[in-house]
Write a protein that holds these residues in place. Sequence first.
Motif, PDB file in Angstrom:
ATOM      1  N   CYS A   1       0.817  -1.207   0.000  1.00 14.90           N
ATOM      2  CA  CYS A   1       0.000   0.000   0.000  1.00 14.90           C
ATOM      3  C   CYS A   1       0.853   1.260   0.000  1.00 14.90           C
ATOM      4  O   CYS A   1       0.385   2.316  -0.424  1.00 14.90           O
ATOM      5  N   CYS A   2       2.098   1.212   0.477  1.00 11.20           N
ATOM      6  CA  CYS A   2       2.973   2.380   0.386  1.00 11.20           C
ATOM      7  C   CYS A   2       3.178   2.803  -1.063  1.00 11.20           C
ATOM      8  O   CYS A   2       3.441   3.975  -1.336  1.00 11.20           O
ATOM      9  N   ALA A   3       3.066   1.868  -1.972  1.00 10.81           N
ATOM     10  CA  ALA A   3       3.239   2.218  -3.384  1.00 10.81           C
ATOM     11  C   ALA A   3       2.154   3.175  -3.838  1.00 10.81           C
ATOM     12  O   ALA A   3       2.389   4.007  -4.710  1.00 10.81           O
ATOM     13  N   ILE A   4       0.961   3.079  -3.223  1.00 12.11           N
ATOM     14  CA  ILE A   4      -0.113   4.004  -3.578  1.00 12.11           C
ATOM     15  C   ILE A   4       0.287   5.428  -3.187  1.00 12.11           C
ATOM     16  O   ILE A   4       0.090   6.383  -3.940  1.00 12.11           O
ATOM     17  N   GLU A   5       0.872   5.559  -1.972  1.00 15.55           N
ATOM     18  CA  GLU A   5       1.326   6.881  -1.555  1.00 15.55           C
ATOM     19  C   GLU A   5       2.492   7.348  -2.417  1.00 15.55           C
ATOM     20  O   GLU A   5       2.646   8.538  -2.670  1.00 15.55           O
ATOM     21  N   LEU A   6       3.311   6.409  -2.850  1.00 12.18           N
ATOM     22  CA  LEU A   6       4.413   6.770  -3.747  1.00 12.18           C
ATOM     23  C   LEU A   6       3.867   7.330  -5.053  1.00 12.18           C
ATOM     24  O   LEU A   6       4.386   8.314  -5.586  1.00 12.18           O
ATOM     25  N   MET A   7       2.787   6.728  -5.549  1.00 11.54           N
ATOM     26  CA  MET A   7       2.171   7.251  -6.772  1.00 11.54           C
ATOM     27  C   MET A   7       1.584   8.621  -6.518  1.00 11.54           C
ATOM     28  O   MET A   7       1.663   9.509  -7.373  1.00 11.54           O
ATOM     29  N   GLN A   8       0.976   8.803  -5.316  1.00 11.72           N
ATOM     30  CA  GLN A   8       0.431  10.114  -4.982  1.00 11.72           C
ATOM     31  C   GLN A   8       1.535  11.158  -4.954  1.00 11.72           C
ATOM     32  O   GLN A   8       1.337  12.304  -5.356  1.00 11.72           O
ATOM     33  N   THR A   9       2.697  10.762  -4.426  1.00  6.60           N
ATOM     34  CA  THR A   9       3.801  11.704  -4.364  1.00  6.60           C
ATOM     35  C   THR A   9       4.266  12.086  -5.761  1.00  6.60           C
ATOM     36  O   THR A   9       4.708  13.205  -5.993  1.00  6.60           O
ATOM     37  N   GLY A  10       4.155  11.166  -6.697  1.00 10.12           N
ATOM     38  CA  GLY A  10       4.516  11.489  -8.062  1.00 10.12           C
ATOM     39  C   GLY A  10       3.439  12.254  -8.799  1.00 10.12           C
ATOM     40  O   GLY A  10       3.684  12.763  -9.885  1.00 10.12           O
ATOM     41  N   GLY A  11       2.262  12.348  -8.190  1.00 10.91           N
ATOM     42  CA  GLY A  11       1.146  13.022  -8.836  1.00 10.91           C
ATOM     43  C   GLY A  11       1.251  14.534  -8.736  1.00 10.91           C
ATOM     44  O   GLY A  11       2.237  15.076  -8.244  1.00 10.91           O
ATOM     45  N   PRO A  12       0.231  15.252  -9.211  1.00 12.14           N
ATOM     46  CA  PRO A  12       0.340  16.706  -9.291  1.00 12.14           C
ATOM     47  C   PRO A  12       0.406  17.416  -7.948  1.00 12.14           C
ATOM     48  O   PRO A  12       0.960  18.493  -7.865  1.00 12.14           O
ATOM     49  N   ARG A  13      -0.131  16.850  -6.875  1.00 11.60           N
ATOM     50  CA  ARG A  13      -0.083  17.556  -5.589  1.00 11.60           C
ATOM     51  C   ARG A  13       1.270  17.400  -4.905  1.00 11.60           C
ATOM     52  O   ARG A  13       1.851  18.351  -4.411  1.00 11.60           O
ATOM     53  N   GLY A  14       1.736  16.158  -4.833  1.00  7.07           N
ATOM     54  CA  GLY A  14       3.061  15.962  -4.260  1.00  7.07           C
ATOM     55  C   GLY A  14       4.141  16.445  -5.215  1.00  7.07           C
ATOM     56  O   GLY A  14       5.028  17.202  -4.847  1.00  7.07           O
ATOM     57  N   ASP A  15       4.009  16.027  -6.443  1.00  4.82           N
ATOM     58  CA  ASP A  15       4.883  16.480  -7.529  1.00  4.82           C
ATOM     59  C   ASP A  15       6.365  16.266  -7.213  1.00  4.82           C
ATOM     60  O   ASP A  15       7.121  17.195  -6.979  1.00  4.82           O
ATOM     61  N   PHE A  16       6.719  15.020  -7.180  1.00  3.66           N
ATOM     62  CA  PHE A  16       8.124  14.653  -7.004  1.00  3.66           C
ATOM     63  C   PHE A  16       9.021  15.320  -8.045  1.00  3.66           C
ATOM     64  O   PHE A  16      10.156  15.651  -7.767  1.00  3.66           O
ATOM     65  N   GLU A  17       8.506  15.496  -9.230  1.00  2.00           N
ATOM     66  CA  GLU A  17       9.379  15.889 -10.323  1.00  2.00           C
ATOM     67  C   GLU A  17       9.824  17.331 -10.244  1.00  2.00           C
ATOM     68  O   GLU A  17      10.738  17.731 -10.957  1.00  2.00           O
ATOM     69  N   ARG A  18       9.187  18.119  -9.366  1.00  2.00           N
ATOM     70  CA  ARG A  18       9.682  19.498  -9.254  1.00  2.00           C
ATOM     71  C   ARG A  18      11.045  19.522  -8.598  1.00  2.00           C
ATOM     72  O   ARG A  18      11.753  20.510  -8.676  1.00  2.00           O
ATOM     73  N   PHE A  19      11.424  18.435  -7.922  1.00  2.00           N
ATOM     74  CA  PHE A  19      12.779  18.340  -7.393  1.00  2.00           C
ATOM     75  C   PHE A  19      13.697  17.584  -8.349  1.00  2.00           C
ATOM     76  O   PHE A  19      14.778  17.157  -7.959  1.00  2.00           O
ATOM     77  N   GLY A  20      13.237  17.386  -9.553  1.00  2.00           N
ATOM     78  CA  GLY A  20      14.069  16.702 -10.537  1.00  2.00           C
ATOM     79  C   GLY A  20      14.096  15.207 -10.351  1.00  2.00           C
ATOM     80  O   GLY A  20      14.982  14.536 -10.846  1.00  2.00           O
ATOM     81  N   SER A  21      13.099  14.668  -9.634  1.00  2.00           N
ATOM     82  CA  SER A  21      13.102  13.248  -9.344  1.00  2.00           C
ATOM     83  C   SER A  21      12.092  12.556 -10.257  1.00  2.00           C
ATOM     84  O   SER A  21      10.896  12.692 -10.077  1.00  2.00           O
ATOM     85  N   ALA A  22      12.594  11.837 -11.211  1.00  2.00           N
ATOM     86  CA  ALA A  22      11.718  11.218 -12.195  1.00  2.00           C
ATOM     87  C   ALA A  22      11.744   9.710 -12.025  1.00  2.00           C
ATOM     88  O   ALA A  22      12.769   9.149 -11.666  1.00  2.00           O
ATOM     89  N   PRO A  23      10.614   9.045 -12.251  1.00  2.00           N
ATOM     90  CA  PRO A  23      10.615   7.583 -12.148  1.00  2.00           C
ATOM     91  C   PRO A  23      11.343   6.935 -13.310  1.00  2.00           C
ATOM     92  O   PRO A  23      11.245   7.398 -14.454  1.00  2.00           O
ATOM     93  N   ARG A  24      12.072   5.890 -13.015  1.00  2.00           N
ATOM     94  CA  ARG A  24      12.785   5.143 -14.041  1.00  2.00           C
ATOM     95  C   ARG A  24      12.363   3.686 -13.956  1.00  2.00           C
ATOM     96  O   ARG A  24      12.174   3.160 -12.871  1.00  2.00           O
ATOM     97  N   PRO A  25      12.221   3.011 -15.069  1.00  4.57           N
ATOM     98  CA  PRO A  25      11.810   1.608 -15.016  1.00  4.57           C
ATOM     99  C   PRO A  25      12.968   0.633 -14.837  1.00  4.57           C
ATOM    100  O   PRO A  25      12.745  -0.563 -14.804  1.00  4.57           O
ATOM    101  N   SER A  26      14.184   1.117 -14.762  1.00  2.43           N
ATOM    102  CA  SER A  26      15.303   0.182 -14.720  1.00  2.43           C
ATOM    103  C   SER A  26      16.241   0.542 -13.577  1.00  2.43           C
ATOM    104  O   SER A  26      16.500   1.722 -13.331  1.00  2.43           O
ATOM    105  N   PRO A  27      16.778  -0.455 -12.871  1.00  5.17           N
ATOM    106  CA  PRO A  27      17.741  -0.125 -11.804  1.00  5.17           C
ATOM    107  C   PRO A  27      19.046   0.446 -12.345  1.00  5.17           C
ATOM    108  O   PRO A  27      19.744   1.145 -11.636  1.00  5.17           O
ATOM    109  N   ARG A  28      19.345   0.163 -13.594  1.00  5.23           N
ATOM    110  CA  ARG A  28      20.648   0.595 -14.115  1.00  5.23           C
ATOM    111  C   ARG A  28      20.690   2.092 -14.377  1.00  5.23           C
ATOM    112  O   ARG A  28      21.755   2.668 -14.497  1.00  5.23           O
TER     113      ARG A  28
END
Lengths: 190, 191
Positions: free
Chosen positions: B56-83
């Motif tokens: 369920c923490c993943a749901i909050e993680l998605m919320q953080t990436g959404g427009p209200r939390g907006d992770f990306e304003r700190f330059g933090s973008a999701p990546r699909p690969s560990p590399r």
Amino acid sequence: MKAEEIFEKVRAKFAGDVATGFNDGKGGDRDAWFLVEPYRIEDVATFLKTDPELHFDYLECVTGIDYPDDKQIRVVYHVYSYVKRHRIVLKCLLDREDPALPTVSSVWPTANWQERECFDLLGVLFDGHPDLRRLLLPDDWEGHPLRKDYVEADEYHGIPTTRPNPIELFAIKVPSKAAPLADAKKEGGP
Amino acid sequence: MDGSKLNLMVPSAGYDARYADDQGSVITTRVDQTINWLLNWGRSNSIWYMLFGLACCAIELMQTGGPRGDFERFGSAPRPSPRSSDLFIIAGTLTYKMALRVRRLFDQMSEPRYVISMGSCSNCGGLFQYAYSVCKGVDQIIPVDVYVPGCPPRPEALLEGLLKIQEQIKSERYLQYRYGVGVTPEVSLLG
């Protein structure tokens, strides 16, 4: 069809004590159930599914329960008919040391994974199952955790399975709610 | 330096003898400090995190990436690969079966890499700490930089965890030593 009629029909079909111990579910159990001899469970299941009056087309759940005091493992089948809108529960009593019974996955294919889960967590062997591997736990897991006498291993691949209690670890003094000041005075506090 | 002339713009002689002859028209700094600052500035503002939700923490993680939390304003973008990711957010209940995979994914990430343990379950096992199948804390398999408490943490809490990671990156002196605040480097790359 009422549960008792279902039971009577099954008992009339099979000779001997294949189906016994009918319970109408009014004594606290939610669903009516009866006992089935484990080695005939596949035949009973086939009959339940193919008989036009019974027509049990849906296996809701296969589960197992460990009763160490009775030296038994009971495998429970919940079956339901979408066509006839009736439900019955079958129970099989197995020896706890060597629990084995025929698979019903040839009758209801959904039993495949449910029996794998039952094998995974309780160690029940289903004879004739096409793919009897662990379903939830890792393949190299030791033991069957839903048995009452299961003891957790100390570590798994070098990962310890316990974590020290931080309150004991750092010796944090938790003041008692009743008299926090008295505790503090005893230790030389204010 | 001549002791009779007081020039505050000149670094003290003990600071670096190389700049002892400078006469105050230029503020000097060491080149490795500048490069450190530049590297940290770039790294701390491009923390790409790996998409890795466990419960369920993943749901909050998605919320953080959404427009209200907006992770990306700190330059933090999701990546699909560990590399290609710098940050590993363990979001959710970690079972032993998954713990081996987490260890493997962490090994696939390239340095510098950071780990946020998000939520009670990945901090210490949380609600499920007496379960036979749940790993009692992700720090038992990989090193963790920031623990975010909560069950699950709100997006604001995870954002603060990200800011803590940024603070940690900005305090690094990468050219000397990765974890080295106050640590004397054994070998300096620029001599």
